[in-house]
Design a protein around this motif. Sequence first.
Motif, PDB file in Angstrom:
ATOM      1  N   ILE A 100       0.862  -1.183  -0.147  1.00 29.19           N
ATOM      2  CA  ILE A 100       0.173  -0.043  -0.192  1.00 29.19           C
ATOM      3  C   ILE A 100       0.852   1.245   0.095  1.00 29.19           C
ATOM      4  CG2 ILE A 100      -1.648   1.206   1.389  1.00 29.19           C
ATOM      5  CD1 ILE A 100      -2.648  -1.449   2.385  1.00 29.19           C
ATOM      6  N   GLY A 101       2.122   1.302   0.816  1.00 24.59           N
ATOM      7  CA  GLY A 101       2.778   2.350   0.701  1.00 24.59           C
ATOM      8  C   GLY A 101       3.489   2.625  -0.390  1.00 24.59           C
ATOM      9  N   LEU A 102       3.959   1.591  -1.164  1.00 25.36           N
ATOM     10  CA  LEU A 102       4.666   1.503  -2.565  1.00 25.36           C
ATOM     11  C   LEU A 102       3.447   2.144  -3.286  1.00 25.36           C
ATOM     12  CD1 LEU A 102       7.535   0.854  -3.736  1.00 25.36           C
ATOM     13  CD2 LEU A 102       6.454  -1.151  -4.466  1.00 25.36           C
ATOM     14  N   PHE A 103       2.248   1.806  -3.460  1.00 24.56           N
ATOM     15  CA  PHE A 103       1.101   2.181  -4.319  1.00 24.56           C
ATOM     16  C   PHE A 103       0.949   3.978  -4.081  1.00 24.56           C
ATOM     17  CE2 PHE A 103      -3.150   3.286  -5.283  1.00 24.56           C
ATOM     18  CZ  PHE A 103      -3.239   2.867  -6.513  1.00 24.56           C
ATOM     19  N   PHE A 104       0.856   4.057  -2.944  1.00 19.15           N
ATOM     20  CA  PHE A 104       0.760   5.505  -2.488  1.00 19.15           C
ATOM     21  C   PHE A 104       2.161   6.521  -2.978  1.00 19.15           C
ATOM     22  CE2 PHE A 104       1.497   9.118   0.477  1.00 19.15           C
ATOM     23  CZ  PHE A 104       0.327   9.680   0.436  1.00 19.15           C
ATOM     24  N   VAL A 105       3.247   5.944  -2.971  1.00 13.77           N
ATOM     25  CA  VAL A 105       4.303   6.656  -3.444  1.00 13.77           C
ATOM     26  C   VAL A 105       4.424   6.758  -4.923  1.00 13.77           C
ATOM     27  CG1 VAL A 105       6.934   6.538  -3.598  1.00 13.77           C
ATOM     28  CG2 VAL A 105       6.092   6.041  -1.447  1.00 13.77           C
ATOM     29  N   PHE A 106       3.976   5.698  -5.441  1.00 15.57           N
ATOM     30  CA  PHE A 106       3.904   5.800  -7.076  1.00 15.57           C
ATOM     31  C   PHE A 106       2.570   6.754  -7.531  1.00 15.57           C
ATOM     32  CE2 PHE A 106       6.091   1.626  -7.673  1.00 15.57           C
ATOM     33  CZ  PHE A 106       7.317   2.361  -7.837  1.00 15.57           C
ATOM     34  N   ALA A 107       1.652   6.781  -6.599  1.00 12.59           N
ATOM     35  CA  ALA A 107       0.421   7.576  -6.887  1.00 12.59           C
ATOM     36  C   ALA A 107       0.912   9.049  -6.679  1.00 12.59           C
ATOM     37  CB  ALA A 107      -0.772   7.173  -6.131  1.00 12.59           C
ATOM     38  N   VAL A 108       1.469   9.411  -5.704  1.00  9.05           N
ATOM     39  CA  VAL A 108       2.132  10.793  -5.522  1.00  9.05           C
ATOM     40  C   VAL A 108       3.341  11.202  -6.402  1.00  9.05           C
ATOM     41  CG1 VAL A 108       3.360  12.226  -3.718  1.00  9.05           C
ATOM     42  CG2 VAL A 108       1.316  10.729  -3.025  1.00  9.05           C
ATOM     43  N   CYS A 109       4.011  10.437  -6.844  1.00 11.22           N
ATOM     44  CA  CYS A 109       5.032  10.688  -7.860  1.00 11.22           C
ATOM     45  C   CYS A 109       4.247  10.892  -9.387  1.00 11.22           C
ATOM     46  CB  CYS A 109       5.947   9.716  -7.858  1.00 11.22           C
ATOM     47  SG  CYS A 109       7.270   9.524  -6.699  1.00 11.22           S
ATOM     48  N   GLY A 110       3.171   9.987  -9.550  1.00 10.02           N
ATOM     49  CA  GLY A 110       2.684  10.046 -10.794  1.00 10.02           C
ATOM     50  C   GLY A 110       1.737  11.496 -10.943  1.00 10.02           C
ATOM     51  N   LEU A 111       0.969  12.112  -9.764  1.00 10.85           N
ATOM     52  CA  LEU A 111       0.562  13.288  -9.706  1.00 10.85           C
ATOM     53  C   LEU A 111       1.677  14.427  -9.909  1.00 10.85           C
ATOM     54  CD1 LEU A 111      -2.046  12.738  -6.954  1.00 10.85           C
ATOM     55  CD2 LEU A 111      -2.463  13.057  -9.219  1.00 10.85           C
ATOM     56  N   GLY A 112       2.675  14.252  -9.202  1.00 12.07           N
ATOM     57  CA  GLY A 112       3.755  15.451  -9.261  1.00 12.07           C
ATOM     58  C   GLY A 112       4.327  15.496 -10.669  1.00 12.07           C
ATOM     59  N   LEU A 113       4.175  14.468 -11.349  1.00 17.13           N
ATOM     60  CA  LEU A 113       4.924  14.303 -12.642  1.00 17.13           C
ATOM     61  C   LEU A 113       3.787  14.867 -13.751  1.00 17.13           C
ATOM     62  CD1 LEU A 113       6.859  10.883 -13.131  1.00 17.13           C
ATOM     63  CD2 LEU A 113       7.771  13.308 -13.194  1.00 17.13           C
ATOM     64  N   SER A 114       2.642  14.575 -13.294  1.00 19.05           N
ATOM     65  CA  SER A 114       1.344  15.155 -14.225  1.00 19.05           C
ATOM     66  C   SER A 114       1.522  16.808 -14.043  1.00 19.05           C
ATOM     67  CB  SER A 114       0.225  14.464 -14.004  1.00 19.05           C
ATOM     68  OG  SER A 114      -0.315  15.007 -12.703  1.00 19.05           O
ATOM     69  N   GLN A 115       1.812  17.217 -13.005  1.00 17.99           N
ATOM     70  CA  GLN A 115       1.581  18.515 -12.850  1.00 17.99           C
ATOM     71  C   GLN A 115       3.080  19.336 -13.473  1.00 17.99           C
ATOM     72  OE1 GLN A 115      -0.517  20.521 -11.150  1.00 17.99           O
ATOM     73  NE2 GLN A 115      -1.691  18.654 -10.724  1.00 17.99           N
ATOM     74  N   LEU A 116       3.865  18.828 -13.552  1.00 21.07           N
ATOM     75  CA  LEU A 116       5.251  19.117 -14.528  1.00 21.07           C
ATOM     76  C   LEU A 116       4.972  19.338 -15.945  1.00 21.07           C
ATOM     77  CD1 LEU A 116       8.094  17.380 -12.760  1.00 21.07           C
ATOM     78  CD2 LEU A 116       7.423  19.548 -12.453  1.00 21.07           C
ATOM     79  N   SER A 117       3.878  18.531 -16.682  1.00 20.95           N
ATOM     80  CA  SER A 117       3.825  18.757 -17.904  1.00 20.95           C
ATOM     81  C   SER A 117       3.088  20.009 -18.336  1.00 20.95           C
ATOM     82  CB  SER A 117       2.781  17.399 -18.232  1.00 20.95           C
ATOM     83  OG  SER A 117       1.516  17.701 -17.708  1.00 20.95           O
ATOM     84  N   HIS A 118       2.506  20.602 -17.525  1.00 21.39           N
ATOM     85  CA  HIS A 118       1.932  21.871 -17.988  1.00 21.39           C
ATOM     86  C   HIS A 118       2.753  23.084 -17.845  1.00 21.39           C
ATOM     87  CE1 HIS A 118      -2.014  20.159 -17.868  1.00 21.39           C
ATOM     88  NE2 HIS A 118      -1.899  19.506 -16.535  1.00 21.39           N
ATOM     89  N   ILE A 119       3.965  22.700 -17.327  1.00 18.55           N
ATOM     90  CA  ILE A 119       5.083  24.050 -17.140  1.00 18.55           C
ATOM     91  C   ILE A 119       5.876  23.983 -18.606  1.00 18.55           C
ATOM     92  CG2 ILE A 119       6.996  24.826 -16.286  1.00 18.55           C
ATOM     93  CD1 ILE A 119       6.247  23.310 -13.749  1.00 18.55           C
ATOM     94  N   GLN A 120       5.699  25.203 -19.110  1.00 20.47           N
ATOM     95  CA  GLN A 120       6.426  25.526 -20.275  1.00 20.47           C
ATOM     96  C   GLN A 120       7.834  25.680 -20.337  1.00 20.47           C
ATOM     97  OE1 GLN A 120       5.181  25.055 -23.580  1.00 20.47           O
ATOM     98  NE2 GLN A 120       3.157  24.487 -22.667  1.00 20.47           N
ATOM     99  N   ILE A 121       8.764  24.968 -20.613  1.00 25.54           N
ATOM    100  CA  ILE A 121      10.145  25.406 -20.360  1.00 25.54           C
ATOM    101  C   ILE A 121      10.798  25.790 -21.785  1.00 25.54           C
ATOM    102  CG2 ILE A 121      12.483  24.354 -19.667  1.00 25.54           C
ATOM    103  CD1 ILE A 121      10.977  22.163 -18.099  1.00 25.54           C
ATOM    104  N   PRO A 122      11.196  26.877 -21.941  1.00 20.21           N
ATOM    105  CA  PRO A 122      11.745  27.271 -22.897  1.00 20.21           C
ATOM    106  C   PRO A 122      12.936  26.682 -23.569  1.00 20.21           C
ATOM    107  CG  PRO A 122      12.434  28.940 -21.014  1.00 20.21           C
ATOM    108  CD  PRO A 122      11.485  27.985 -20.634  1.00 20.21           C
ATOM    109  N   SER A 123      12.840  26.314 -24.951  1.00 20.29           N
ATOM    110  CA  SER A 123      14.149  25.592 -25.414  1.00 20.29           C
ATOM    111  C   SER A 123      15.138  26.539 -25.730  1.00 20.29           C
ATOM    112  CB  SER A 123      13.614  24.892 -26.686  1.00 20.29           C
ATOM    113  OG  SER A 123      13.344  25.956 -27.790  1.00 20.29           O
ATOM    114  N   PRO A 124      16.368  26.353 -25.451  1.00 26.73           N
ATOM    115  CA  PRO A 124      17.687  27.210 -25.643  1.00 26.73           C
ATOM    116  C   PRO A 124      17.427  27.365 -27.467  1.00 26.73           C
ATOM    117  CG  PRO A 124      18.259  24.878 -25.336  1.00 26.73           C
ATOM    118  CD  PRO A 124      16.663  24.923 -25.184  1.00 26.73           C
ATOM    119  N   SER A 125      17.891  28.801 -27.390  1.00 26.08           N
ATOM    120  CA  SER A 125      18.124  29.152 -28.973  1.00 26.08           C
ATOM    121  C   SER A 125      19.792  29.149 -29.374  1.00 26.08           C
ATOM    122  CB  SER A 125      17.583  30.450 -29.310  1.00 26.08           C
ATOM    123  OG  SER A 125      18.234  31.418 -28.431  1.00 26.08           O
TER     124      SER A 125
END
Length: 126
Positions: A100-125
Amino acid sequence: MELPPTGPPGPPQSPLQPYAAQQPAAYYVAPTDGGAVGALVLGILGFFICPILGLIAFFTGSSALNRIQASQGRLQGDGIARAGRILGCINVLLWLLGVIGLFFVFAVCGLGLSQLSHIQIPSPSP
């Protein structure tokens, strides 16, 4: 004329008792149920190998307790069987909490990664 003393026929009686007769009376010790020992061993091994052994230890300890109670004192080892059952329960509970703890850790990490996908990181020119 003297007659020899009469006694029971057979070998002459020795004034010394045989070695076995000199020992104190031995007390009967009931044998330990093999299922109780098996439950304890499986309960311990379940912590190191896999949780299925803890589950098997619980049921093996239960059946050993039933046999010991039904034997009316001809078998012993009820404490060992109880210890095997308790270790089996603790083993299964710890493994379940770990999953259950491992499942919880993966769920929290998955939510954190999904929040990172909305951030726009400028590409280097170049």
